[in-house]
Design a protein around this motif. Structure first.
Motif, PDB file in Angstrom:
ATOM      1  N   ALA A 187       0.593   4.275  -2.513  1.00 34.05           N
ATOM      2  CA  ALA A 187       0.280   5.620  -2.015  1.00 34.05           C
ATOM      3  C   ALA A 187       1.289   6.641  -2.532  1.00 34.05           C
ATOM      4  CB  ALA A 187       0.259   5.610  -0.490  1.00 34.05           C
ATOM      5  N   GLY A 208      -6.753  -0.570   0.127  1.00 28.43           N
ATOM      6  CA  GLY A 208      -7.105  -0.143   1.475  1.00 28.43           C
ATOM      7  C   GLY A 208      -6.096   0.867   1.993  1.00 28.43           C
ATOM      8  N   THR A 209      -6.097   1.082   3.304  1.00 28.86           N
ATOM      9  CA  THR A 209      -5.182   2.039   3.933  1.00 28.86           C
ATOM     10  C   THR A 209      -4.234   1.302   4.875  1.00 28.86           C
ATOM     11  OG1 THR A 209      -6.655   2.472   5.803  1.00 28.86           O
ATOM     12  CG2 THR A 209      -6.927   3.846   3.822  1.00 28.86           C
ATOM     13  N   ILE A 268       0.825  -1.211   0.000  1.00 29.37           N
ATOM     14  CA  ILE A 268       0.000   0.000   0.000  1.00 29.37           C
ATOM     15  C   ILE A 268       0.858   1.259   0.000  1.00 29.37           C
ATOM     16  CG2 ILE A 268      -1.657   1.298   1.397  1.00 29.37           C
ATOM     17  CD1 ILE A 268      -2.845  -1.417   2.228  1.00 29.37           C
ATOM     18  N   SER A 272       1.900   6.739   6.496  1.00 25.85           N
ATOM     19  CA  SER A 272       0.548   6.315   6.128  1.00 25.85           C
ATOM     20  C   SER A 272       0.316   6.487   4.639  1.00 25.85           C
ATOM     21  CB  SER A 272      -0.495   7.117   6.915  1.00 25.85           C
ATOM     22  OG  SER A 272      -0.374   8.495   6.627  1.00 25.85           O
ATOM     23  N   GLY A 273      -0.696   5.796   4.144  1.00 27.00           N
ATOM     24  CA  GLY A 273      -1.051   5.900   2.740  1.00 27.00           C
ATOM     25  C   GLY A 273      -2.340   5.161   2.446  1.00 27.00           C
ATOM     26  N   ALA A 274      -2.909   5.476   1.308  1.00 29.92           N
ATOM     27  CA  ALA A 274      -4.141   4.832   0.867  1.00 29.92           C
ATOM     28  C   ALA A 274      -3.967   4.351  -0.568  1.00 29.92           C
ATOM     29  CB  ALA A 274      -5.317   5.803   0.963  1.00 29.92           C
ATOM     30  N   GLU A 281      -1.250   2.289   8.104  1.00 32.24           N
ATOM     31  CA  GLU A 281      -0.521   3.245   8.937  1.00 32.24           C
ATOM     32  C   GLU A 281       0.541   2.491   9.722  1.00 32.24           C
ATOM     33  OE1 GLU A 281      -2.302   6.706  11.378  1.00 32.24           O
ATOM     34  OE2 GLU A 281      -1.973   5.100  12.872  1.00 32.24           O
ATOM     35  N   THR A 337      -1.082   9.927  -1.982  1.00 31.82           N
ATOM     36  CA  THR A 337      -1.667   9.892  -0.640  1.00 31.82           C
ATOM     37  C   THR A 337      -0.641   9.517   0.433  1.00 31.82           C
ATOM     38  OG1 THR A 337      -2.318   7.556  -0.849  1.00 31.82           O
ATOM     39  CG2 THR A 337      -3.906   9.238  -1.588  1.00 31.82           C
ATOM     40  N   GLY A 394      -4.491  -1.048   9.615  1.00 33.56           N
ATOM     41  CA  GLY A 394      -5.112  -0.623   8.370  1.00 33.56           C
ATOM     42  C   GLY A 394      -6.482  -1.213   8.177  1.00 33.56           C
ATOM     43  N   THR A 395      -7.009  -0.978   7.005  1.00 39.73           N
ATOM     44  CA  THR A 395      -8.352  -1.455   6.681  1.00 39.73           C
ATOM     45  C   THR A 395      -8.319  -2.745   5.883  1.00 39.73           C
ATOM     46  OG1 THR A 395      -8.372  -0.110   4.661  1.00 39.73           O
ATOM     47  CG2 THR A 395      -9.244   0.903   6.675  1.00 39.73           C
TER      48      THR A 395
END
Length: 758
Positions: free
Chosen positions: A101, A127-128, A97, A121-123, A130, A106, A148-149
């Protein structure tokens, strides 16, 4: 005050700013000092520093999505007294990710200065993610938390580069300063990859163990073999290294861990330990104990404790500037340099002026060596190190000052013995450049001893350079005065100070007038042959005056009488009476060897002339006629201008210090390399001290406010002064608009300088 100064100074009790409470006491938004990057870096020169005072890390993110960092520790000294990195780690993520990103805009890497945390962090479409990294303020551990997600797989790899013994040859040997140019090759051993059985879990464990020590041979070279004590040998059996492990991580091989399965969150811990143990097995067992202790505190509580330490640190003191872009730049740099000191200042040893814990890979000055190289090596230069510790007094950072005091305190027995052996009299002196146990480096002392007395020092730059001992005395005294701690002064500082004064008293003869004749001598490193150099004469006057001015009970009457007698025997300060300016010595050779201004040592560090004093014009005349005019690195122009109440000059040079960053580094407080190395801690420390003195200059019990404050700079500040005093105030449009002095009775000592010399 000289009338030509056009200076108006008012007693604080006479102006209407006393007792006003300030919003800054509730805390200004520290997020303004966060460092935020929205693109990855290329290498460790693009790193951000984090640390807990003993352990530090340079962290950067690469375009491929990997997070990498070097790990350092304040007592990771090799057998050649080089401060080595503990290791290098790479974190990789799948799905990637962070890389996505970076491509889609991002990505963010943020250093949260307020809490000593770094967040990446990044998206992405997947997903995201951190990644939060901190060096625990209360444990010898680096904490890494990923969340993350989407379920992510994490791999952690130890990237070793010291895989075997090798010789440091040619210019690289300078990083083992003191052994370079010696009779033996400089060989350094490699690291050892160990079994993690002692940890009782899947983990990586590696270490560097010193197979030898230069301590005894160094002592014997200097005629101190009978003084050498294996108990004080800091390198004998020293082992330092890292254990890396994590919740639900499995060991792939000796250099890699991987999360057992993809998950929404992961925790990884690195524990760093340095200890002198008889065997590697004992060290491994100790690492196991330390690791279990570091993990015993639940994660949320450990994080809360970490943040509480940083919150208390920032509440001790502050200088926050506004009003113009210059002021805001200086304000940010001041905060970042103090942050750097906090990250490296609580270890076993003082902060290294030439890079601290945060050296990085860079081709500095054409020295293309590995990360363990630093110019000037591992020994401590007092002239450089002091500039890191003076500003800690006004910050109230006593815990950061402690390793500095401890080093000289522990080196005192060697210094006392050396004086008896070399000169046959009482007292003690510390070399200008020394190992922490108190000796010269071999190269500075000289390897060829044939026909030379033990007292002969080969390096002409420091052969008779002892005045730093007097500044050390004043610095230790001010430390105790700021704390208001008589017992600390009498038990720990005074033995060092009295031994230094005894050295000067016994070492030099008296002339026909009964005055001390300081010869052979030198005026700093600039003039190598001088008589009665100003730094030594001014230092003796300042130290004795300060001792005699201490509160009742701090020193004994017999000592006071002896110091008073010595003071009466001091030669006059070297001076050009016609031009009312100070001179570098009573007499000196014409050959210039360095770019210093020894005549201004009577302004700083020895405050005989300055703002608030009757002969301030002598100091100013000396300043304006100085031979060398420079700012940055260890230059004192900014500090001395502030002490003299020269607002414009002080502000100009403070800006130079706080914009003097290394052009190839990304972090704005990676100064240098200047005369030292990067990040240059002299540069930041001198800038901090000058800024403090522009706002608050102490003279005995007097507290001079705004002695050198420039137009257009607004300020909110809280600074510490002697006697456990804090001074908190606000400046707007050049006027002090609020002031709180604690304890309140100290307000009688405040003098507000409302117009500054221009």
């Amino acid at each position: 005050m000289a009338s030509s100064a056009k200076r108006l100074c008012l007693l604080a009790e006479d102006v209407g700013v006393i007792g006003m409470r300030m919003d800054t006491e509730e805390g200004t938004d520290m997020a303004t000092y966060d460092e935020v990057w929205t693109t990855p870096g290329l290498g460790s020169a693009d790193s951000m520093p984090i640390g807990n005072g003993d352990i530090g890390a340079n962290v950067w993110t690469e375009a491929n999505g990997d997070v990498r960092f070097y790990l350092s520790k304040s007592d990771a000294w090799s057998e050649n007294w080089r401060l080595l990195k503990l290791g290098k780690v790479r974190l990789s993520f799948r799905p990637n990710i962070i890389a996505d990103a970076a491509r889609n805009g991002t990505f963010e890497q943020r250093l949260i200065v307020e809490t000593g945390e770094l967040v990446i962090s990044g998206a992405a479409a997947a997903g995201t993610l951190e990644v939060r990294i901190r060096v625990d303020a209360n444990h010898p551990a680096v904490r890494i938390e990923c969340s993350g997600t989407v379920r992510v797989e994490v791999t952690a790899v130890a990237e070793h580069w010291r895989l075997g013994s090798r010789e440091l040859a040619g210019r690289e040997a300078v990083s083992a300063y003191g052994l370079h140019e010696g009779p033996q090759p400089v060989v350094e051993s490699g690291d050892i990859i160990l079994s993690s059985a002692a940890l009782g879990k899947d983990a990586l464990l590696w270490a560097h163990r010193n197979p030898s020590s230069l301590y005894r041979s160094n002592m014997e070279l200097q005629g101190l073999g009978d003084v050498a004590n294996d108990e004080t040998d800091p390198m004998r059996n020293l082992t330092f290294g890292v254990a890396m492990f994590g919740e639900r991580f499995v060991k792939l091989n000796n250099v890699a861990l991987m999360s057992a399965e993809p998950a929404f969150s992961h925790r990884l811990t690195l524990v760093a330990v340095a200890a002198q143990t008889e065997t590697l097995e004992q060290w491994s067992a100790l690492v196991g104990q330390v690791s279990r202790a570091a993990e015993s505190r639940p994660g949320e509580r450990a994080l809360a404790d970490h943040r509480a330490w940083w919150r208390a640190f920032w509440e001790r003191s502050w200088i926050r500037l506004s009003g113009c872009q210059q002021a805001e730049t200086v304000s940010r740099a001041y905060a970042l340099q103090r942050y750097m000191f906090a990250c490296a200042g609580r270890g076993q040893y003082p902060i290294k002026f030439n890079g601290s814990l945060f050296t990085f890979d860079a081709d500095l000055r054409d020295y293309p060596y590995d990360i363990d190289f630093r110019m000037w090596g591992g020994p401590y230069w007092f002239q450089n190190s002091r500039l890191l510790y003076w500003p800690m007094l006004a910050c109230g950072d006593a815990d950061l000052f402690e390793p500095f005091l401890r080093m000289y305190e522990q080196a005192l027995p060697t210094a006392l013995a050396r004086t008896r052996i070399y000169f046959g009299h009482e007292g003690a002196f510390f070399p200008e450049t020394m190992y922490p146990w108190g000796t010269y480096t071999g190269t500075n002392y000289g390897w060829d001893r044939e026909g030379k007395p033990l007292s002969y020092v080969a390096n002409i730059y420091i052969r008779h350079y002892w005045q730093g001992n007097l500044e050390l005395s004043l610095l230790l005294m001010e430390y105790a005065r700021h704390l208001g701690d008589r017992d600390l002064f009498r038990q720990r500082c005074l033995p060092v100070i009295t031994a230094i004064l005894a050295f000067y008293d016994k070492h030099y003869p008296r002339d026909v007038n009964g005055k001390l004749r300081i010869e052979p001598a030198q005026s700093l490193e600039t003039w190598h042959e001088a008589v009665n150099p100003l730094p030594d004469v001014a230092g003796l006057k300042a130290v004795i005056s300060a001792l005699l001015g201490l509160p009742d009970g701090w020193v004994d009457e017999a000592d006071q009488a002896a110091w008073s007698a010595l003071c009466d025997q001091l030669p006059p300060l070297p001076m050009d009476a016609a031009q009312r300016r100070l001179l570098p010595a009573a007499s000196w050779t014409d050959e210039v060897k360095n770019g210093e201004t020894p005549e201004l040592y009577a302004v700083f560090p020895y405050p005989l002339f300055g703002a608030g004093k009757p002969d301030v014009d002598i100091g100013r005349n000396t300043y304006h006629s100085r031979r060398v005019k420079q700012a940055g690195c260890w230059s004192q122009d900014a500090i001395q201008a502030a002490c003299l109440g020269l607002a414009d000059e002080a502000a100009r040079d403070v800006v130079v210090h706080f914009t003097n960053r290394y052009e190839k580094a990304r972090f704005p407080a990676f100064w240098g390399p200047n005369f030292d190395w990067a990040p240059d801690q002299d540069n930041g420390g001198a800038g901090m001290l000058a800024l403090q003195k522009m706002l608050l200059h102490t003279d005995g019990d007097k507290l001079l406010l705004l002695p050198a404050w420039p137009e257009g700079w607004d300020a909110d500040f809280k600074l510490h002064a002697p006697g456990r005093t804090t001074v908190t105030g606000s400046v707007r449009a050049g006027k002090l608009v609020s002031l709180v002095v604690d304890p309140a009775e100290r307000v009688r000592d405040v003098i507000i300088c409302e117009e500054r010399e221009r």
